[in-house]
Design a protein around this motif. Structure first.
Motif, PDB file in Angstrom:
ATOM      1  N   SER A  75       0.826  -1.202   0.000  1.00 35.20           N
ATOM      2  CA  SER A  75       0.000   0.000   0.000  1.00 35.20           C
ATOM      3  C   SER A  75       0.863   1.257   0.000  1.00 35.20           C
ATOM      4  CB  SER A  75      -0.923   0.010   1.222  1.00 35.20           C
ATOM      5  OG  SER A  75      -1.825  -1.076   1.167  1.00 35.20           O
ATOM      6  N   PHE A  76       1.997   1.186   0.691  1.00 36.24           N
ATOM      7  CA  PHE A  76       2.898   2.341   0.720  1.00 36.24           C
ATOM      8  C   PHE A  76       3.493   2.611  -0.657  1.00 36.24           C
ATOM      9  CE2 PHE A  76       7.290   3.970   1.163  1.00 36.24           C
ATOM     10  CZ  PHE A  76       6.978   5.245   1.609  1.00 36.24           C
ATOM     11  N   LEU A  77       3.808   1.544  -1.405  1.00 39.77           N
ATOM     12  CA  LEU A  77       4.339   1.735  -2.764  1.00 39.77           C
ATOM     13  C   LEU A  77       3.309   2.440  -3.648  1.00 39.77           C
ATOM     14  CD1 LEU A  77       6.194  -1.638  -3.480  1.00 39.77           C
ATOM     15  CD2 LEU A  77       7.189   0.568  -2.842  1.00 39.77           C
ATOM     16  N   LEU A  78       2.031   2.045  -3.524  1.00 39.89           N
ATOM     17  CA  LEU A  78       0.979   2.723  -4.277  1.00 39.89           C
ATOM     18  C   LEU A  78       0.832   4.166  -3.815  1.00 39.89           C
ATOM     19  CD1 LEU A  78      -1.318   2.661  -6.320  1.00 39.89           C
ATOM     20  CD2 LEU A  78      -2.811   1.743  -4.542  1.00 39.89           C
ATOM     21  N   PHE A  79       0.881   4.376  -2.510  1.00 40.84           N
ATOM     22  CA  PHE A  79       0.825   5.730  -1.940  1.00 40.84           C
ATOM     23  C   PHE A  79       1.952   6.590  -2.510  1.00 40.84           C
ATOM     24  CE2 PHE A  79       2.257   8.849   1.126  1.00 40.84           C
ATOM     25  CZ  PHE A  79       1.102   9.408   1.630  1.00 40.84           C
ATOM     26  N   LEU A  80       3.182   6.016  -2.552  1.00 40.61           N
ATOM     27  CA  LEU A  80       4.344   6.749  -3.048  1.00 40.61           C
ATOM     28  C   LEU A  80       4.198   7.063  -4.537  1.00 40.61           C
ATOM     29  CD1 LEU A  80       7.020   7.776  -1.841  1.00 40.61           C
ATOM     30  CD2 LEU A  80       8.114   5.692  -2.686  1.00 40.61           C
ATOM     31  N   SER A  81       3.628   6.116  -5.300  1.00 45.96           N
ATOM     32  CA  SER A  81       3.423   6.358  -6.738  1.00 45.96           C
ATOM     33  C   SER A  81       2.449   7.507  -6.965  1.00 45.96           C
ATOM     34  CB  SER A  81       2.886   5.086  -7.404  1.00 45.96           C
ATOM     35  OG  SER A  81       3.782   4.020  -7.255  1.00 45.96           O
ATOM     36  N   ILE A  82       1.338   7.515  -6.209  1.00 43.83           N
ATOM     37  CA  ILE A  82       0.356   8.605  -6.329  1.00 43.83           C
ATOM     38  C   ILE A  82       0.989   9.932  -5.920  1.00 43.83           C
ATOM     39  CG2 ILE A  82      -1.811   9.499  -5.376  1.00 43.83           C
ATOM     40  CD1 ILE A  82      -2.733   6.580  -5.155  1.00 43.83           C
ATOM     41  N   TRP A  83       1.803   9.899  -4.867  1.00 40.12           N
ATOM     42  CA  TRP A  83       2.489  11.116  -4.414  1.00 40.12           C
ATOM     43  C   TRP A  83       3.366  11.694  -5.522  1.00 40.12           C
ATOM     44  CZ3 TRP A  83       2.291  13.277   0.628  1.00 40.12           C
ATOM     45  CH2 TRP A  83       3.156  14.356   0.828  1.00 40.12           C
ATOM     46  N   ILE A  84       4.137  10.827  -6.165  1.00 42.89           N
ATOM     47  CA  ILE A  84       5.055  11.274  -7.220  1.00 42.89           C
ATOM     48  C   ILE A  84       4.276  11.815  -8.412  1.00 42.89           C
ATOM     49  CG2 ILE A  84       6.761  10.487  -8.914  1.00 42.89           C
ATOM     50  CD1 ILE A  84       7.655   8.415  -6.797  1.00 42.89           C
ATOM     51  N   ILE A  85       3.224  11.099  -8.844  1.00 37.28           N
ATOM     52  CA  ILE A  85       2.463  11.492 -10.034  1.00 37.28           C
ATOM     53  C   ILE A  85       1.787  12.846  -9.822  1.00 37.28           C
ATOM     54  CG2 ILE A  85       0.444  10.917 -11.439  1.00 37.28           C
ATOM     55  CD1 ILE A  85       1.227   7.951 -11.027  1.00 37.28           C
ATOM     56  N   VAL A  86       1.122  13.021  -8.683  1.00 38.72           N
ATOM     57  CA  VAL A  86       0.435  14.292  -8.413  1.00 38.72           C
ATOM     58  C   VAL A  86       1.452  15.430  -8.281  1.00 38.72           C
ATOM     59  CG1 VAL A  86      -1.017  15.535  -6.765  1.00 38.72           C
ATOM     60  CG2 VAL A  86      -1.551  13.168  -7.334  1.00 38.72           C
ATOM     61  N   SER A  87       2.569  15.171  -7.614  1.00 41.62           N
ATOM     62  CA  SER A  87       3.593  16.213  -7.439  1.00 41.62           C
ATOM     63  C   SER A  87       4.175  16.639  -8.772  1.00 41.62           C
ATOM     64  CB  SER A  87       4.706  15.705  -6.506  1.00 41.62           C
ATOM     65  OG  SER A  87       4.200  15.428  -5.215  1.00 41.62           O
ATOM     66  N   PHE A  88       4.421  15.673  -9.657  1.00 43.69           N
ATOM     67  CA  PHE A  88       4.918  16.004 -11.002  1.00 43.69           C
ATOM     68  C   PHE A  88       3.856  16.772 -11.778  1.00 43.69           C
ATOM     69  CE2 PHE A  88       8.446  13.067 -10.516  1.00 43.69           C
ATOM     70  CZ  PHE A  88       9.413  13.607 -11.353  1.00 43.69           C
TER      71      PHE A  88
END
Length: 510
Positions: free
Chosen positions: A41-54
């Motif tokens: 779940s943290f990996l998915l959380f981190l992916s969403i964090w990166i995508i939205v930030s970009f």
């Protein structure tokens, strides 16, 4: 600039990971089991964090010019991330995560980002002040020495000539050689009647001392305008009829292509989906629209070609020429009239379109939106560019959205017209309610006959299935002539014929 981008990105990943680890450690229970169970779940959380930030350019310090801009981008991005994650927790039970850890990770990371950002801008401002002070001292020292050795110089400037040479050089640097060659084919760059400007606000247009110009050329993208129609209206006031307005924008299709090419396969569609939600869905609803524009100030918005050109037409312009240059669509618009000033432009899922009713009276026909916003102003443009296809509809109908095509296939877009039926604006069977632009294509005889009766929900098209505009007019003329003699009987017979053709012969409006 590239190093600051990489440093910000890596620092942010470390902050998120550290915040997550801290929240797991603080959560009551055995922390080692939490690390294992929450890892995926943290990996998915981190992916969403990166995508939205970009997507919101949180790491792009070319556009983050001050601490306030940085604060706004951090808060917007992190609030959207929090909203997405909590929504996934609610919708998908398989998303194994804790509300305490989600809130804690986002909150701690946000505080850490703002503290580090504050230190960065404090250091950057101190360095700039130091460099400016050093440069100032150097220049002042040289001025004193020069005054002692060289008498005062008196230079006579040639008005205008050097300004125009500088303008050409500036334009080439800003928009590139290809775009420069294109715009100079329409605009007289070396003329005081041409205004070359770089702005996203109407204020800089209204503030021009010169009352009018032959041409206004803006090098800023329309995507970054806060109030697009207000800006176009200000440009309109500074141009005479026949005056030119030149600008450019990135269309939604160009944006989609750019985003999908920006990331590797798989990740690119996740990124595009989130971008679609943030940039295209949120601005469409009343509540989220206000929040979206308050937070983003309308910068880097998604624009379809239909919306941008539709806005221009509603503001008194017509498209004279257009060309794709360097992944942007450049256009040359000519002023033909004063702006229409639409009172209630709609972005929502349901629209009220002006149509001609009985007696030539304008009525509002309700439909589900199947076209891009402001696309209704482009009927003349589409007809002149492509004409009509079989069935009497416009060819190359780029104004219709993907979802709109699906809705039209099942007549879902016409369900709100039942409101018009209940209000008495329409009857069950009758000629199709037409816009003024389409109405003008009909013969004068048919126009006069049409306004003697109410339009209908089901048109005679489904009885005769005409292919061309001439056949459509002949079909409607036959129906109206019969209706004038025997209203009830004509509608009764036509209704059952149309229903049979729709169900068994699969007649559809193309």
């Amino acid at each position: 600039m590239q190093r600051s981008f990489v440093a910000a990105f890596i620092s942010d990943l470390l902050l998120v990971s550290a915040s997550f680890a801290l929240c797991v450690w603080l959560k009551p229970g055995i922390s080692t089991s939490y690390y294992t169970s929450y890892f995926n779940s943290f990996l998915l959380f981190l992916s969403i964090w990166i995508i939205v930030s970009f997507s919101l350019e949180k790491y792009n310090f070319r556009v983050i010019s001050s601490w306030m801009v940085f604060l706004r981008k951090v808060m917007i991005a992190n609030l959207i991330i929090f909203f997405i994650i909590t929504s996934m927790m609610y919708l998908f039970q398989s998303f194994n995560y804790s509300r305490f850890i989600v809130l804690g990770t986002v909150g701690i990371t946000s505080i850490a980002e703002l503290l580090i950002g504050s230190l960065y801008f404090l250091f950057a401002n101190t360095r700039v002040r130091y460099e400016n002070s050093a440069v100032s001292q150097f220049l002042n020292g040289n001025r004193i020495r020069l005054k002692e050795k060289v008498p005062a110089l008196h230079i006579k400037l040639t008005p205008g000539r050097h300004d125009f040479a500088l303008r050409e050089e500036y334009l080439k640097n800003e928009i590139g050689d290809n775009a420069f060659d294109y715009v100079t084919g329409f605009a007289k760059i070396n003329s005081p009647g041409t205004l070359v400007i770089s702005t996203t606000t109407r204020f800089n247009i209204d503030a021009q001392i010169q009352p009018s110009f032959e041409c206004i050329l803006n090098i800023k993208r329309v995507n970054d305008f806060r109030y697009i129609n207000k800006y176009f209206e200000s440009v309109n006031t500074k141009l005479p009829v026949g005056g030119l307005f030149i600008d450019h924008f990135e269309s939604k299709n160009m944006r989609k292509k750019r985003l999908l090419n920006k990331f590797p396969p798989g990740l690119n569609y996740i990124y595009y989906t989130l971008d679609f939600i943030i940039k295209r869905i949120l601005p469409k609803f009343t509540l989220t629209k206000k929040i979206y524009f308050i937070l983003t100030r309308g910068e880097n918005r998604v624009l379809s070609k239909a919306e941008c050109f539709g806005r221009l037409y509603s503001c008194g312009f017509e498209i004279l020429d257009e060309k794709l240059i360097d992944k942007c669509l450049y256009f040359v618009a000519i002023k033909v009239k004063e702006p229409l000033f639409p009172k209630n432009p709609s972005y929502g899922p349901m629209v009220a379109l002006e149509r001609i009713g009985k007696g030539g009276k304008a009525i509002k026909v309700y439909k589900m939106r199947t076209m891009h916003p402001f696309a209704e102003y482009l009927q003349d443009y589409v007809y002149e560019k492509a004409g009509l296809q079989e069935g009497g509809k416009f060819k190359d109908e780029f104004r219709v959205t993907t979802l709109g095509r699906i809705m039209r296939s099942f007549w879902l877009d016409e369900l709100p017209m039942l409101i018009n039926l209940l209000k008495g604006d329409l009857k069950l069977f009758g000629v199709r309610p037409l816009s003024r632009q389409y109405f003008k294509l009909y013969t004068m005889e048919l126009q006069k006959l049409r306004i003697k009766t109410k339009p209908g929900l089901i048109p005679p098209f489904y009885v005769d299935y005409p292919k061309t505009l001439e056949e459509i007019m002949a079909s409607e003329l036959r129906y109206l002539s019969a209706y004038m003699k025997h209203p009830f009987r004509t509608d009764w017979v036509y209704f059952w014929k149309a229903l049979f053709n729709i169900i068994f012969r699969k007649y559809r409006s193309k």
